[in-house]
Design a protein around this motif. Structure first.
Motif, short mmCIF file in Angstrom:
data_model
loop_
_atom_site.label_atom_id
_atom_site.label_comp_id
_atom_site.label_asym_id
_atom_site.label_seq_id
_atom_site.Cartn_x
_atom_site.Cartn_y
_atom_site.Cartn_z
N LEU A 288 -1.40 -6.70 9.44
CA LEU A 288 -1.85 -5.37 9.84
C LEU A 288 -3.33 -5.21 9.48
CD1 LEU A 288 1.06 -3.12 8.49
CD2 LEU A 288 0.68 -3.79 10.88
N ARG A 289 -4.00 -4.34 10.21
CA ARG A 289 -5.35 -3.92 9.84
C ARG A 289 -5.31 -2.42 9.58
NH1 ARG A 289 -9.60 -3.76 14.46
NH2 ARG A 289 -8.70 -1.68 14.60
N ILE A 290 -5.90 -2.01 8.45
CA ILE A 290 -5.88 -0.61 8.06
C ILE A 290 -7.32 -0.13 7.88
CG2 ILE A 290 -5.22 1.02 6.25
CD1 ILE A 290 -2.77 -0.67 5.71
N ALA A 291 -7.70 0.92 8.59
CA ALA A 291 -9.02 1.51 8.42
C ALA A 291 -9.08 2.26 7.09
CB ALA A 291 -9.32 2.45 9.57
N VAL A 292 -10.25 2.25 6.49
CA VAL A 292 -10.46 2.97 5.23
C VAL A 292 -10.90 4.39 5.56
CG1 VAL A 292 -11.81 3.07 3.10
CG2 VAL A 292 -11.11 0.85 4.04
N ARG A 293 -10.13 5.36 5.05
CA ARG A 293 -10.48 6.77 5.22
C ARG A 293 -10.90 7.35 3.88
NH1 ARG A 293 -11.40 5.70 10.22
NH2 ARG A 293 -9.58 5.62 11.61
N ASP A 294 -10.91 8.67 3.74
CA ASP A 294 -11.27 9.26 2.45
C ASP A 294 -10.10 9.12 1.47
OD1 ASP A 294 -9.43 11.51 2.72
OD2 ASP A 294 -10.88 12.42 4.06
N ARG A 295 -10.36 9.41 0.22
CA ARG A 295 -9.38 9.15 -0.83
C ARG A 295 -8.05 9.87 -0.59
NH1 ARG A 295 -10.29 7.46 -6.34
NH2 ARG A 295 -8.39 7.75 -7.58
N ASP A 296 -8.12 11.14 -0.19
CA ASP A 296 -6.88 11.89 0.02
C ASP A 296 -6.05 11.27 1.13
OD1 ASP A 296 -7.56 13.61 -2.00
OD2 ASP A 296 -8.29 15.20 -0.68
N ALA A 297 -6.70 10.94 2.24
CA ALA A 297 -5.97 10.35 3.36
C ALA A 297 -5.40 8.98 2.98
CB ALA A 297 -6.90 10.21 4.57
N ASN A 298 -6.19 8.18 2.27
CA ASN A 298 -5.69 6.87 1.84
C ASN A 298 -4.49 7.01 0.91
OD1 ASN A 298 -7.72 5.58 3.31
ND2 ASN A 298 -9.13 5.56 1.57
N ASP A 299 -4.51 8.01 0.03
CA ASP A 299 -3.39 8.22 -0.87
C ASP A 299 -2.13 8.64 -0.11
OD1 ASP A 299 -4.76 7.47 -3.11
OD2 ASP A 299 -5.23 9.50 -3.78
N GLU A 300 -2.31 9.40 0.96
CA GLU A 300 -1.15 9.77 1.77
C GLU A 300 -0.54 8.54 2.44
OE1 GLU A 300 -2.27 12.85 4.46
OE2 GLU A 300 -2.89 14.23 2.87
N LEU A 301 -1.39 7.63 2.89
CA LEU A 301 -0.86 6.40 3.47
C LEU A 301 -0.15 5.57 2.41
CD1 LEU A 301 -0.62 4.37 5.81
CD2 LEU A 301 -2.83 3.44 5.10
N LEU A 302 -0.72 5.48 1.22
CA LEU A 302 -0.07 4.74 0.13
C LEU A 302 1.28 5.36 -0.20
CD1 LEU A 302 -3.16 4.15 -2.19
CD2 LEU A 302 -1.87 2.38 -0.97
N GLU A 303 1.35 6.67 -0.18
CA GLU A 303 2.64 7.33 -0.46
C GLU A 303 3.67 6.98 0.61
OE1 GLU A 303 4.48 11.84 -1.12
OE2 GLU A 303 2.31 11.55 -0.89
N ALA A 304 3.23 6.96 1.87
CA ALA A 304 4.15 6.59 2.95
C ALA A 304 4.62 5.15 2.80
CB ALA A 304 3.46 6.80 4.31
N LEU A 305 3.72 4.25 2.43
CA LEU A 305 4.12 2.87 2.18
C LEU A 305 5.10 2.80 1.02
CD1 LEU A 305 0.67 1.12 2.65
CD2 LEU A 305 2.68 0.82 4.11
N GLY A 306 4.87 3.59 0.00
CA GLY A 306 5.79 3.63 -1.14
C GLY A 306 7.17 4.07 -0.72
N ASP A 307 7.25 5.03 0.21
CA ASP A 307 8.57 5.47 0.71
C ASP A 307 9.29 4.33 1.42
OD1 ASP A 307 8.02 8.00 -0.24
OD2 ASP A 307 7.38 8.81 1.69
#
Length: 345
Positions: free
Chosen positions: A323-342
């Motif tokens: 996969l390729r993931i674009a880097v966004r701001d910290r809040d958006a990146n944390d939301e993606l990390l949370e979704a991956l954690g789920d």
């Protein structure tokens, strides 16, 4: 690294990140900086509308690009984005043995194939590092990205410059070079004999819809490419943007953004690595390339949770676990990390 002859349509070279985005999805698929263009640039583009009755005059923007890179204006060709540059090169050059280094942006190979040129691929190996010795000695056209999309790897300028040979054209796609503070590995200001450097303003300035880019090369090749280019190919608003983004103030602003983005990129990479994922090391652009078991399945599950990421299997040299993931701001990146954690990642 190994050499691969292209014999069939084994991957979809026409698939790009924008195809991943849909209504209601958070965009981690397209490598364009968010919240852009900035107000000062948007104002200049908006003001240019008052001059649309006149034909575009590329001279001021061409001079601005030349000053930005320490080149002569006759070494600059302005284009409707980097993609047009690849099409023009494919139409004008007549390579006997064209080699494209992969994984990389697929449009250069697609343009060469559309122009009827056979293409061979050099596939990068461990950590996608580049070894000039892998390029066939008789290759008279070599195309490589730096930093490379989708791997985010920055290759040493010395390694790329060593590709110079009499009769060989080397095309360096530097669309993401302004993600690198100070651009130490750029060849735009050095421009070895036989080299073409392609640049884009799309990524850092959020101008994908405007189509603004340019290439740098020897004046004789600029002339040949310009003859193959449609008249007035670059619109007045795009020319205004090119000129504005080439100013010292804009270059400094982009450099400051690159520093901040790089820090957040490295934080995101460290967190993904901590979770046991392989993230291509040494990321230098505004995205990360990672290997995930059943990446296509993970991509589908992320879409269900409202996140779009870029599949990797349409890049030669990758496959269905990338996969390729674009880097966004910290809040958006944390939301993606949370979704991956789920998803247990």
């Amino acid at each position: 690294m190994n050499l691969e002859a292209l014999t069939d349509d084994d991957v979809d070279l026409s698939h790009h990140g924008d195809a991943e985005v849909g209504d209601g999805l958070r965009d981690f698929a397209v490598n364009v900086r968010g919240a852009t263009p900035p107000a000062w640039l948007a104002d200049r583009i908006r003001d240019s509308i008052a001059h649309l009755a006149a034909y575009p005059d590329p001279a001021p923007a061409r001079r601005a690009v030349a000053r930005r890179h320490g080149r002569a204006p006759d070494e600059v060709l302005l284009t409707a984005g980097a993609a047009e540059a690849f099409v023009l090169l494919a139409r004008v050059l007549e390579p006997r043995r064209a080699v494209v280094v992969h994984p990389q942006f697929t449009e250069p190979e697609a343009a060469l194939r559309a122009a009827g040129h056979p293409v061979e691929r050099v596939l990068l190996g461990k950590d996608f590092a580049f070894d000039p010795a892998a390029i066939p000695a008789d290759a008279d056209l070599v195309v490589i990205g730096n930093p490379t999309n989708p791997t985010s790897v920055l290759h040493p300028a010395a390694a790329l410059a060593s590709l110079a040979r009499p009769g060989r054209t080397v095309v360096i796609d530097e669309a993401f070079m302004d993600c690198v503070p100070g651009e130490p590995e750029s060849l735009a200001g050095r421009l070895p004999t036989g080299f073409v450097v392609v640049r884009s303003l799309t990524k850092t300035w959020g101008l994908a819809g405007l189509r603004a880019g340019y290439l740098l090369t020897a004046p004789d090749l600029v002339t040949r490419l310009a003859e193959a280019q449609p008249l007035w190919a670059v619109s007045t608003p795009a020319l205004v943007a090119i000129e504005a983004c080439s100013s010292p103030e804009a270059v400094a602003e982009a450099g400051a953004w690159a520093v901040a983005m790089g820090a957040e990129r490295d934080r995101l990479a460290a967190e993904l690595t901590r979770r046991g994922l392989y993230v291509v090391p040494g990321a230098s652009a505004s995205f990360l390339c990672l290997r995930v078991p059943d990446a296509l399945g993970i991509r589908a599950l992320l879409r269900q949770r409202g996140f779009a990421v870029r599949r990797g299997d349409t890049f030669p040299g990758l496959g269905s676990d990338w996969l390729r993931i674009a880097v966004r701001d910290r809040d958006a990146n944390d939301e993606l990390l949370e979704a991956l954690g789920d998803l247990g990642i």
